[in-house]
Design an enzyme around this catalytic site. Structure first.
Site, PDB file in Angstrom:
ATOM      1  N   LEU A 162      -8.797   3.697  11.112  1.00 26.74           N
ATOM      2  CA  LEU A 162      -9.404   2.545  11.766  1.00 26.74           C
ATOM      3  C   LEU A 162      -8.613   2.143  13.006  1.00 26.74           C
ATOM      4  O   LEU A 162      -9.188   1.769  14.033  1.00 26.74           O
ATOM      5  CB  LEU A 162      -9.507   1.378  10.786  1.00 26.74           C
TER       6      LEU A 162
ATOM      7  N   ASP B 154       0.812  -1.214   0.000  1.00 23.60           N
ATOM      8  CA  ASP B 154       0.000   0.000   0.000  1.00 23.60           C
ATOM      9  C   ASP B 154       0.847   1.265   0.000  1.00 23.60           C
ATOM     10  O   ASP B 154       0.486   2.268  -0.619  1.00 23.60           O
ATOM     11  CB  ASP B 154      -0.935   0.007   1.212  1.00 23.60           C
TER      12      ASP B 154
ATOM     13  N   THR C 272      -9.798   2.825   6.344  1.00 23.22           N
ATOM     14  CA  THR C 272      -9.442   1.506   6.876  1.00 23.22           C
ATOM     15  C   THR C 272      -7.977   1.434   7.305  1.00 23.22           C
ATOM     16  O   THR C 272      -7.517   0.371   7.730  1.00 23.22           O
ATOM     17  CB  THR C 272      -9.706   0.418   5.827  1.00 23.22           C
TER      18      THR C 272
ATOM     19  N   ASN D  69      -4.797   8.951   1.644  1.00 23.58           N
ATOM     20  CA  ASN D  69      -5.360   8.268   2.810  1.00 23.58           C
ATOM     21  C   ASN D  69      -5.894   9.239   3.859  1.00 23.58           C
ATOM     22  O   ASN D  69      -7.072   9.240   4.160  1.00 23.58           O
ATOM     23  CB  ASN D  69      -4.320   7.353   3.457  1.00 23.58           C
ATOM     24  N   GLU D  70      -4.993  10.044   4.436  1.00 22.32           N
ATOM     25  CA  GLU D  70      -5.430  10.926   5.502  1.00 22.32           C
ATOM     26  C   GLU D  70      -4.466  12.085   5.710  1.00 22.32           C
ATOM     27  O   GLU D  70      -3.290  12.008   5.331  1.00 22.32           O
ATOM     28  CB  GLU D  70      -5.588  10.177   6.828  1.00 22.32           C
TER      29      GLU D  70
ATOM     30  N   ASP E 272      -3.400  13.306  21.608  1.00 24.42           N
ATOM     31  CA  ASP E 272      -2.129  13.055  20.926  1.00 24.42           C
ATOM     32  C   ASP E 272      -2.170  13.611  19.514  1.00 24.42           C
ATOM     33  O   ASP E 272      -1.133  13.921  18.932  1.00 24.42           O
ATOM     34  CB  ASP E 272      -1.835  11.560  20.871  1.00 24.42           C
TER      35      ASP E 272
END
Length: 252
Positions: free
Chosen positions: A156, A41, A152, A111-112, A141
């Protein structure tokens, strides 16, 4: 079909690159119609970032471990598999982060976008959604905004929700929240604009990352979907990203 192969630095991916290019040839990116990514990934994210301007569909072959964004590896009938593949259309997030020197950094995340404390001091973060203050001070944090494809991954692991690929949603998820202790995050429209303000930024330094691109000592970060950019991931029929996202919700 003109395929450009891209492999990660792992030995297995390099070995398979040699096999596949020997069998199917290697096309320069400028003349390619498809990209095949060999690795895990992490390499898929690098390929999507690095080849975004070429606007080519990407078919991943797993040479790593989990390979959530990848298909199973096989070197047989690759052009036929690519031709029959289902398309998952993804839109990245755009992060605009301002650091303590007032320099502005813009990066894209598939992704993020995550904000994390840099020292032992907990981060204090104010949260705005569409220019409205929704939380005066999240003590944590960190906090992240995840795309459906990224929901995911780190999201997740931080106990955020799995977001359906076609749900039109983003996940806003705290990382180890201390106050409010029971807040588990929010689901937002993918048209939302999230602004995260770092409170006491000198005493409580925070870094911001768009996937692997990191900015240190940020004072604020704005996150929104880059809807004008579409990434096309290809998956074998019956092995779609949507199917796997649903399946993830039933793992314990």
């Amino acid at each position: 079909m003109n395929i450009h192969f891209s492999a990660s630095e792992h030995d297995e991916a390099k070995s398979r690159l040699e096999q596949l290019t020997g069998r199917y040839g290697q096309t320069d990116l400028s003349n390619a119609t498809h990209i095949v990514a060999l690795g895990g990934d992490g390499h898929m994210l690098h390929v999507l970032q690095d080849t975004m301007s070429f606007n080519l569909p990407v078919f991943g072959l797993n040479c790593g471990r989990l390979g959530f964004l990848m298909n199973r590896y096989s070197d047989d009938d690759l052009p036929k598999r690519i031709q029959a593949a289902e398309v998952a259309k993804l839109h990245p997030l755009r992060m605009t982060a301002t650091d303590r020197d007032n320099a502005v950094h813009t990066n894209l995340a598939i992704n993020e976008v995550s904000l994390l404390r840099q020292t032992h001091n907990a981060a204090h973060i104010g949260i705005n959604v569409d220019h409205k203050r929704q939380m005066d001070c999240l003590v944590c944090d960190g906090v992240l905004v995840a795309t459906p494809a990224g929901s995911t991954a780190y999201n997740l692991s931080a106990h955020g929700p799995v977001v359906p690929l076609s749900g039109g949603l983003l996940a806003l998820t705290p990382i180890s929240p201390f106050r409010p202790r029971r807040w588990r995050g929010a689901l937002l429209s993918d048209a939302s604009k999230v602004t995260l303000d770092i409170l006491e930024a000198e005493f409580r330094p925070v870094s911001a990352s768009a996937d692997s691109a990191e900015v240190r000592h940020v004072t604020s970060a704005q996150i929104e979907q880059a809807g004008e950019i579409t990434l096309n991931l290809l998956f074998d029929p019956g092995f779609s990203l949507s199917d796997r996202a649903i399946k993830e919700q039933f793992f314990s």
